[in-house]
Design a protein around this motif. Structure first.
Motif, mmCIF file in Angstrom:
data_model
loop_
_atom_site.group_PDB
_atom_site.id
_atom_site.type_symbol
_atom_site.label_atom_id
_atom_site.label_comp_id
_atom_site.label_asym_id
_atom_site.label_seq_id
_atom_site.Cartn_x
_atom_site.Cartn_y
_atom_site.Cartn_z
ATOM 1 N N THR A 99 0.844 -1.140 -0.019
ATOM 2 C CA THR A 99 -0.262 0.003 0.134
ATOM 3 C C THR A 99 0.734 1.092 0.101
ATOM 4 O O THR A 99 0.513 2.256 -0.802
ATOM 5 N N ASP A 100 2.050 1.251 0.728
ATOM 6 C CA ASP A 100 2.998 2.567 0.706
ATOM 7 C C ASP A 100 4.279 1.844 1.234
ATOM 8 O O ASP A 100 4.653 2.043 2.413
ATOM 9 N N PRO A 101 5.069 1.591 0.275
ATOM 10 C CA PRO A 101 6.477 0.738 0.536
ATOM 11 C C PRO A 101 7.193 1.768 1.514
ATOM 12 O O PRO A 101 7.686 1.271 2.430
ATOM 13 N N THR A 102 7.611 3.001 1.079
ATOM 14 C CA THR A 102 8.468 4.003 1.734
ATOM 15 C C THR A 102 7.674 4.376 3.205
ATOM 16 O O THR A 102 8.179 4.355 4.223
ATOM 17 N N GLY A 103 6.445 4.354 3.074
ATOM 18 C CA GLY A 103 5.716 4.776 4.347
ATOM 19 C C GLY A 103 5.843 3.670 5.369
ATOM 20 O O GLY A 103 6.035 3.790 6.589
ATOM 21 N N TYR A 104 5.668 2.465 5.032
ATOM 22 C CA TYR A 104 5.673 1.470 5.805
ATOM 23 C C TYR A 104 7.129 1.053 6.466
ATOM 24 O O TYR A 104 7.312 1.048 7.446
ATOM 25 N N LEU A 105 8.241 1.451 5.603
ATOM 26 C CA LEU A 105 9.644 1.103 6.240
ATOM 27 C C LEU A 105 10.024 2.318 7.091
ATOM 28 O O LEU A 105 10.324 2.186 8.210
ATOM 29 N N ARG A 106 9.313 3.449 6.830
ATOM 30 C CA ARG A 106 9.523 4.750 7.600
ATOM 31 C C ARG A 106 9.043 4.345 9.281
ATOM 32 O O ARG A 106 9.426 4.681 10.122
ATOM 33 N N THR A 107 7.984 3.838 9.094
ATOM 34 C CA THR A 107 7.001 3.455 10.129
ATOM 35 C C THR A 107 7.744 2.288 10.911
ATOM 36 O O THR A 107 8.111 2.201 12.229
ATOM 37 N N TYR A 108 8.226 1.233 10.352
ATOM 38 C CA TYR A 108 8.801 0.028 10.753
ATOM 39 C C TYR A 108 10.035 0.383 11.502
ATOM 40 O O TYR A 108 10.401 -0.116 12.605
#
Length: 140
Positions: A99-108
């Protein structure tokens, strides 16, 4: 009587959930068409299940795989770091990533500068795509 009603409702909803998973995988097969520009699916014996591009890693066996771990593919440093931090793809985490690769990594990673090499964002159908990919691996 209330207990019997509650049990039958739970049992029926379990059946519905199982049927929904099958429908999600079928819908995911169609939704996966947007992924083949970059990703293919080739099983461990070399059989091509879905012909696709090579800009992204092979997605066969992605469910249950540590993030950033396909030999021979150059992942972004943040995705490798996420794998080293314990990220293992399941249907839920893969759908969130799609859904949002960069957003997911930033959060994770709790790192506002983390970036994914994958720029595509699924507007819809991410859970279906994850269910479809899970259905391709007989070990799942």
């Amino acid at each position: 009587m209330l207990r019997a009603l509650l049990f039958s409702t739970i049992a029926a909803s379990g059946f519905a959930a199982t049927a929904a998973v099958a429908q999600d995988a079928a819908a995911g097969e169609n939704a996966f068409r947007s992924c083949v520009a970059c990703h293919g699916v080739v099983n461990f014996d070399g059989e091509v299940i879905v012909r696709g591009g090579r800009a992204g890693p092979n997605l066969f066996g992605v469910i249950g795989r540590t993030a950033g771990s396909v030999d021979g593919y150059r992942y972004s440093s943040p995705l490798v770091a996420a794998g080293e931090a314990g990220l293992v793809w399941d249907e839920e985490t893969l759908a969130a990533f799609i859904t949002d690769p960069t957003g997911y990594l930033r959060t994770y990673l709790d790192d506002s500068s983390a970036r994914s090499k994958m720029s595509f964002k699924a507007r819809s159908g991410a859970a279906d795509i994850a269910a479809y990919l899970a259905s391709l691996d007989p070990a799942m």
